[in-house]
Design an enzyme around this catalytic site. Structure first.
Site, PDB file in Angstrom:
ATOM      1  CG  HIS A  33      28.030  13.648 -28.920  1.00  5.66           C
ATOM      2  ND1 HIS A  33      28.184  13.714 -27.559  1.00  5.66           N
ATOM      3  CD2 HIS A  33      26.961  14.435 -29.215  1.00  5.66           C
ATOM      4  CE1 HIS A  33      27.273  14.519 -27.046  1.00  5.66           C
ATOM      5  NE2 HIS A  33      26.507  14.965 -28.021  1.00  5.66           N
ATOM      6  CG  ASP A 147      18.046  14.299 -27.492  1.00  4.07           C
ATOM      7  OD1 ASP A 147      17.555  14.429 -26.366  1.00  4.07           O
ATOM      8  OD2 ASP A 147      19.279  14.307 -27.693  1.00  4.07           O
ATOM      9  NE  ARG A 184      20.570  18.659 -19.338  1.00 13.24           N
ATOM     10  CZ  ARG A 184      20.062  19.038 -20.515  1.00 13.24           C
ATOM     11  NH1 ARG A 184      19.652  18.132 -21.379  1.00 13.24           N
ATOM     12  NH2 ARG A 184      19.955  20.312 -20.813  1.00 13.24           N
TER      13      ARG A 184
HETATM   14  O1  PAF Z   1      20.841  17.683 -29.371  1.00 14.46           O
HETATM   15  C1  PAF Z   1      21.568  18.679 -29.186  1.00 14.46           C
HETATM   16  O2  PAF Z   1      22.710  18.571 -28.725  1.00 14.46           O
HETATM   17  C2  PAF Z   1      21.023  20.063 -29.519  1.00 14.46           C
HETATM   18  O3  PAF Z   1      19.666  20.164 -29.246  1.00 14.46           O
HETATM   19  C3  PAF Z   1      21.322  20.507 -30.956  1.00 14.46           C
HETATM   20  C4  PAF Z   1      20.635  19.635 -31.978  1.00 14.46           C
HETATM   21  C5  PAF Z   1      22.829  20.496 -31.197  1.00 14.46           C
HETATM   22  C6  PAF Z   1      20.826  21.954 -31.180  1.00 14.46           C
HETATM   23  O4  PAF Z   1      21.441  22.834 -30.290  1.00 14.46           O
END
Ligand code: PAF
Length: 278
Positions: A33, A147, A184
Protein backbone atom coordinates in the site's frame (compact mmCIF):
# COMPACT_ATOMS: atom_id res chain seq x y z
CA UNK A 1 -3.37 15.00 7.77
CA UNK A 2 -7.16 15.23 7.97
CA UNK A 3 -9.12 12.13 8.98
CA UNK A 4 -12.77 12.26 7.91
CA UNK A 5 -15.43 9.78 8.87
CA UNK A 6 -18.54 11.26 7.25
CA UNK A 7 -19.33 11.78 3.57
CA UNK A 8 -20.25 15.44 4.13
CA UNK A 9 -17.03 16.29 5.96
CA UNK A 10 -15.02 14.38 3.36
CA UNK A 11 -16.64 16.28 0.45
CA UNK A 12 -16.03 19.53 2.29
CA UNK A 13 -12.33 18.78 2.98
CA UNK A 14 -11.85 17.53 -0.57
CA UNK A 15 -13.33 20.73 -2.06
CA UNK A 16 -10.44 22.66 -0.49
CA UNK A 17 -7.77 20.44 -2.11
CA UNK A 18 -6.51 20.66 -5.69
CA UNK A 19 -5.65 17.78 -7.99
CA UNK A 20 -5.89 14.61 -5.98
CA UNK A 21 -4.84 10.96 -6.34
CA UNK A 22 -6.77 8.34 -4.35
CA UNK A 23 -5.51 5.04 -2.96
CA UNK A 24 -8.58 2.98 -1.99
CA UNK A 25 -7.75 0.37 0.69
CA UNK A 26 -9.35 -1.88 3.26
CA UNK A 27 -6.65 -0.91 5.76
CA UNK A 28 -4.14 -3.31 7.37
CA UNK A 29 -1.62 -1.34 5.38
CA UNK A 30 1.70 -2.89 4.36
CA UNK A 31 4.62 -1.90 2.14
CA UNK A 32 2.52 -2.70 -0.96
CA UNK A 33 0.00 0.00 0.00
CA UNK A 34 2.81 2.41 0.85
CA UNK A 35 4.25 1.94 -2.63
CA UNK A 36 0.81 2.84 -4.07
CA UNK A 37 0.77 5.99 -1.90
CA UNK A 38 4.24 6.86 -3.23
CA UNK A 39 2.96 6.30 -6.78
CA UNK A 40 -0.06 8.52 -6.02
CA UNK A 41 2.27 11.35 -4.92
CA UNK A 42 3.89 11.18 -8.38
CA UNK A 43 0.52 11.81 -10.06
CA UNK A 44 -1.07 14.64 -8.04
CA UNK A 45 -0.22 17.36 -5.53
CA UNK A 46 -2.48 15.83 -2.90
CA UNK A 47 -3.10 12.23 -1.90
CA UNK A 48 -6.13 10.67 -0.22
CA UNK A 49 -6.38 7.16 1.21
CA UNK A 50 -9.71 5.51 1.95
CA UNK A 51 -9.79 2.86 4.67
CA UNK A 52 -12.99 0.86 4.56
CA UNK A 53 -13.54 -2.88 4.96
CA UNK A 54 -16.37 -3.13 2.47
CA UNK A 55 -18.97 -5.73 3.52
CA UNK A 56 -20.57 -6.00 0.07
CA UNK A 57 -17.49 -7.61 -1.48
CA UNK A 58 -17.26 -10.45 1.07
CA UNK A 59 -19.19 -13.70 0.62
CA UNK A 60 -21.24 -15.09 3.54
CA UNK A 61 -18.48 -17.57 4.43
CA UNK A 62 -15.59 -15.15 3.97
CA UNK A 63 -13.47 -13.31 6.54
CA UNK A 64 -15.34 -9.95 6.81
CA UNK A 65 -15.62 -10.11 10.62
CA UNK A 66 -12.10 -11.37 11.12
CA UNK A 67 -10.46 -9.05 8.54
CA UNK A 68 -7.67 -7.13 10.37
CA UNK A 69 -8.50 -3.50 11.34
CA UNK A 70 -5.34 -2.00 12.91
CA UNK A 71 -6.60 1.57 12.50
CA UNK A 72 -4.11 3.31 14.80
CA UNK A 73 -1.07 1.96 12.98
CA UNK A 74 -2.76 2.52 9.58
CA UNK A 75 -3.24 6.21 10.39
CA UNK A 76 0.35 6.48 11.61
CA UNK A 77 1.62 4.94 8.36
CA UNK A 78 -0.52 7.31 6.27
CA UNK A 79 0.77 10.30 8.21
CA UNK A 80 4.39 9.17 7.73
CA UNK A 81 3.74 8.64 4.01
CA UNK A 82 2.62 12.26 3.61
CA UNK A 83 -1.07 11.50 2.98
CA UNK A 84 -3.20 14.67 3.02
CA UNK A 85 -6.59 13.15 3.72
CA UNK A 86 -7.89 9.83 5.03
CA UNK A 87 -11.53 8.87 4.53
CA UNK A 88 -12.45 6.24 7.08
CA UNK A 89 -16.24 5.84 7.13
CA UNK A 90 -18.28 3.40 9.21
CA UNK A 91 -20.41 0.84 7.36
CA UNK A 92 -23.59 2.83 8.25
CA UNK A 93 -22.12 5.90 6.55
CA UNK A 94 -21.53 4.10 3.25
CA UNK A 95 -24.64 1.91 3.43
CA UNK A 96 -27.18 3.78 5.62
CA UNK A 97 -30.08 1.49 4.69
CA UNK A 98 -30.12 -1.73 2.76
CA UNK A 99 -27.50 -1.41 0.00
CA UNK A 100 -29.25 0.30 -2.92
CA UNK A 101 -30.66 -2.09 -5.48
CA UNK A 102 -28.07 -1.00 -8.02
CA UNK A 103 -25.51 -3.23 -9.61
CA UNK A 104 -22.44 -2.27 -11.58
CA UNK A 105 -21.22 -5.39 -13.25
CA UNK A 106 -18.98 -6.31 -16.15
CA UNK A 107 -19.93 -9.98 -16.39
CA UNK A 108 -17.43 -11.00 -19.07
CA UNK A 109 -14.60 -9.88 -16.78
CA UNK A 110 -16.19 -10.51 -13.38
CA UNK A 111 -17.46 -14.08 -13.66
CA UNK A 112 -14.11 -15.74 -14.41
CA UNK A 113 -11.10 -16.52 -12.16
CA UNK A 114 -11.82 -14.88 -8.76
CA UNK A 115 -15.40 -14.13 -9.80
CA UNK A 116 -16.13 -17.82 -10.32
CA UNK A 117 -14.96 -18.66 -6.81
CA UNK A 118 -16.29 -15.52 -5.13
CA UNK A 119 -19.70 -14.84 -6.74
CA UNK A 120 -20.73 -11.19 -6.36
CA UNK A 121 -17.29 -10.12 -5.15
CA UNK A 122 -16.56 -7.74 -8.02
CA UNK A 123 -20.06 -6.25 -7.87
CA UNK A 124 -19.25 -5.25 -4.31
CA UNK A 125 -15.86 -3.89 -5.37
CA UNK A 126 -17.37 -1.86 -8.25
CA UNK A 127 -20.17 -0.59 -5.99
CA UNK A 128 -17.83 0.73 -3.30
CA UNK A 129 -15.19 2.11 -5.67
CA UNK A 130 -17.84 3.95 -7.72
CA UNK A 131 -19.16 5.47 -4.46
CA UNK A 132 -15.63 6.45 -3.38
CA UNK A 133 -14.99 8.02 -6.81
CA UNK A 134 -18.20 10.08 -6.47
CA UNK A 135 -17.50 11.14 -2.89
CA UNK A 136 -13.80 11.96 -3.28
CA UNK A 137 -13.69 12.93 -6.97
CA UNK A 138 -10.02 12.15 -7.53
CA UNK A 139 -8.18 12.87 -10.78
CA UNK A 140 -6.25 9.58 -10.43
CA UNK A 141 -6.62 6.34 -8.50
CA UNK A 142 -3.95 3.72 -7.82
CA UNK A 143 -4.59 -0.05 -7.64
CA UNK A 144 -2.10 -2.89 -7.22
CA UNK A 145 -1.35 -5.43 -9.93
CA UNK A 146 -1.47 -8.19 -7.31
CA UNK A 147 -5.27 -7.96 -7.60
CA UNK A 148 -4.93 -7.92 -11.36
CA UNK A 149 -8.53 -8.86 -12.16
CA UNK A 150 -9.80 -6.10 -9.85
CA UNK A 151 -7.50 -3.60 -11.57
CA UNK A 152 -8.73 -4.72 -14.99
CA UNK A 153 -12.41 -4.53 -13.98
CA UNK A 154 -12.05 -1.13 -12.32
CA UNK A 155 -10.25 0.23 -15.40
CA UNK A 156 -13.10 -1.06 -17.58
CA UNK A 157 -15.72 0.37 -15.18
CA UNK A 158 -14.01 3.78 -15.14
CA UNK A 159 -14.01 3.86 -18.93
CA UNK A 160 -17.57 2.59 -19.28
CA UNK A 161 -18.94 5.04 -16.67
CA UNK A 162 -16.93 8.01 -18.06
CA UNK A 163 -15.36 8.75 -14.69
CA UNK A 164 -12.75 11.45 -15.45
CA UNK A 165 -10.17 9.49 -13.47
CA UNK A 166 -6.86 8.03 -14.57
CA UNK A 167 -6.36 4.48 -13.24
CA UNK A 168 -2.73 3.88 -12.33
CA UNK A 169 -1.46 0.33 -11.81
CA UNK A 170 1.20 -0.32 -9.16
CA UNK A 171 3.54 -3.33 -9.38
CA UNK A 172 3.18 -6.20 -6.90
CA UNK A 173 5.51 -5.84 -3.94
CA UNK A 174 7.12 -9.00 -2.61
CA UNK A 175 8.92 -10.03 0.55
CA UNK A 176 12.59 -10.94 -0.09
CA UNK A 177 11.61 -14.64 -0.28
CA UNK A 178 9.13 -13.92 -3.11
CA UNK A 179 5.79 -14.00 -1.24
CA UNK A 180 3.48 -11.31 -2.66
CA UNK A 181 2.58 -8.83 0.07
CA UNK A 182 -1.01 -9.14 1.27
CA UNK A 183 -2.95 -8.14 4.37
CA UNK A 184 -3.95 -11.80 4.64
CA UNK A 185 -0.32 -12.99 5.00
CA UNK A 186 -0.60 -12.18 8.70
CA UNK A 187 -2.95 -15.17 9.11
CA UNK A 188 -0.18 -17.60 8.03
CA UNK A 189 1.75 -19.67 10.61
CA UNK A 190 5.52 -19.95 9.90
CA UNK A 191 4.96 -23.43 8.47
CA UNK A 192 2.09 -22.25 6.23
CA UNK A 193 4.20 -19.32 5.08
CA UNK A 194 6.90 -21.73 3.86
CA UNK A 195 4.27 -23.70 1.93
CA UNK A 196 2.81 -20.47 0.50
CA UNK A 197 6.16 -19.70 -1.13
CA UNK A 198 5.38 -22.42 -3.68
CA UNK A 199 2.96 -19.95 -5.31
CA UNK A 200 5.57 -17.38 -6.31
CA UNK A 201 8.13 -20.17 -6.94
CA UNK A 202 5.76 -21.82 -9.43
CA UNK A 203 4.91 -18.52 -11.14
CA UNK A 204 8.57 -17.53 -11.44
CA UNK A 205 9.50 -20.98 -12.82
CA UNK A 206 6.79 -20.60 -15.48
CA UNK A 207 8.04 -17.09 -16.29
CA UNK A 208 11.59 -18.48 -16.70
CA UNK A 209 10.24 -21.25 -18.93
CA UNK A 210 8.52 -18.65 -21.10
CA UNK A 211 11.75 -16.62 -21.25
CA UNK A 212 13.52 -19.75 -22.51
CA UNK A 213 11.10 -19.97 -25.45
CA UNK A 214 8.16 -22.11 -24.27
CA UNK A 215 4.92 -20.33 -25.07
CA UNK A 216 2.33 -23.15 -24.80
CA UNK A 217 0.32 -22.25 -21.74
CA UNK A 218 -0.52 -25.87 -20.83
CA UNK A 219 3.20 -26.46 -20.17
CA UNK A 220 3.52 -23.29 -18.12
CA UNK A 221 0.42 -24.17 -16.09
CA UNK A 222 1.73 -27.69 -15.40
CA UNK A 223 4.91 -26.18 -13.95
CA UNK A 224 2.88 -24.00 -11.57
CA UNK A 225 0.55 -26.84 -10.58
CA UNK A 226 3.53 -29.10 -9.71
CA UNK A 227 5.01 -26.46 -7.42
CA UNK A 228 1.69 -26.03 -5.57
CA UNK A 229 0.89 -29.72 -5.28
CA UNK A 230 4.39 -30.50 -3.98
CA UNK A 231 3.47 -28.37 -0.94
CA UNK A 232 -0.09 -29.80 -0.75
CA UNK A 233 -1.81 -26.49 -1.43
CA UNK A 234 -5.53 -26.65 -2.26
CA UNK A 235 -5.75 -25.10 -5.72
CA UNK A 236 -8.80 -22.96 -6.62
CA UNK A 237 -7.41 -22.19 -10.05
CA UNK A 238 -4.23 -21.90 -12.07
CA UNK A 239 -4.98 -20.09 -15.32
CA UNK A 240 -3.45 -18.45 -18.37
CA UNK A 241 -5.66 -15.70 -19.78
CA UNK A 242 -5.39 -12.75 -22.12
CA UNK A 243 -4.44 -9.78 -19.92
CA UNK A 244 -7.16 -7.58 -21.44
CA UNK A 245 -10.13 -9.88 -22.03
CA UNK A 246 -9.31 -12.43 -19.28
CA UNK A 247 -10.22 -15.19 -21.75
CA UNK A 248 -8.12 -18.38 -21.67
CA UNK A 249 -5.27 -18.59 -24.17
CA UNK A 250 -3.33 -21.58 -25.47
CA UNK A 251 -0.23 -19.63 -26.47
CA UNK A 252 1.38 -16.46 -25.19
CA UNK A 253 0.85 -14.37 -28.32
CA UNK A 254 -0.26 -11.17 -26.56
CA UNK A 255 0.23 -9.97 -22.95
CA UNK A 256 -0.89 -12.93 -20.86
CA UNK A 257 -1.75 -13.24 -17.19
CA UNK A 258 -0.69 -16.36 -15.32
CA UNK A 259 -2.93 -16.32 -12.25
CA UNK A 260 -3.11 -18.52 -9.17
CA UNK A 261 -5.54 -18.79 -6.27
CA UNK A 262 -4.81 -21.42 -3.64
CA UNK A 263 -5.52 -22.11 -0.01
CA UNK A 264 -2.87 -22.75 2.62
CA UNK A 265 -4.72 -24.01 5.67
CA UNK A 266 -7.68 -21.65 5.96
CA UNK A 267 -5.93 -18.73 4.22
CA UNK A 268 -6.71 -18.07 0.58
CA UNK A 269 -3.93 -16.41 -1.40
CA UNK A 270 -3.75 -15.04 -4.94
CA UNK A 271 -0.77 -14.08 -7.05
CA UNK A 272 0.09 -13.61 -10.73
CA UNK A 273 2.74 -12.70 -13.27
CA UNK A 274 2.22 -11.06 -16.64
CA UNK A 275 4.09 -12.42 -19.66
CA UNK A 276 4.68 -10.11 -22.59
CA UNK A 277 5.83 -11.51 -25.92
CA UNK A 278 8.58 -9.50 -27.69
O1 PAF B 1 -8.24 -4.03 -3.00
C1 PAF B 1 -8.90 -3.64 -2.01
O2 PAF B 1 -8.35 -3.41 -0.93
C2 PAF B 1 -10.41 -3.47 -2.15
O3 PAF B 1 -10.96 -4.42 -2.99
C3 PAF B 1 -10.82 -2.05 -2.57
C4 PAF B 1 -10.33 -1.71 -3.96
C5 PAF B 1 -10.29 -1.03 -1.57
C6 PAF B 1 -12.36 -1.93 -2.59
O4 PAF B 1 -12.89 -2.20 -1.33
Amino acid sequence: MQVLTTIDSCRDARSRLGRLALVPTMGALHAGHLSLIELAHQHAETVAVSIFVNPTQFGPKEDFKKYPRPIESDLRLCEQAGVDMVFQPAVEQMYPAEPADLMIDLPSLSTVLEGKHRPGHFRGVCQVVAKLFNIIQPQAACFGEKDYQQLRILSAMTEAMNFPIRIIPGPTLRDPDGLAMSSRNRYLSPEERTKALSISRGLFAARDQFASGIDQTNRLLTTIQHALLEQHLAIDYVAAVDAKTLKPVERVASPTLLAVAARVGSTRLIDNVILSPQ
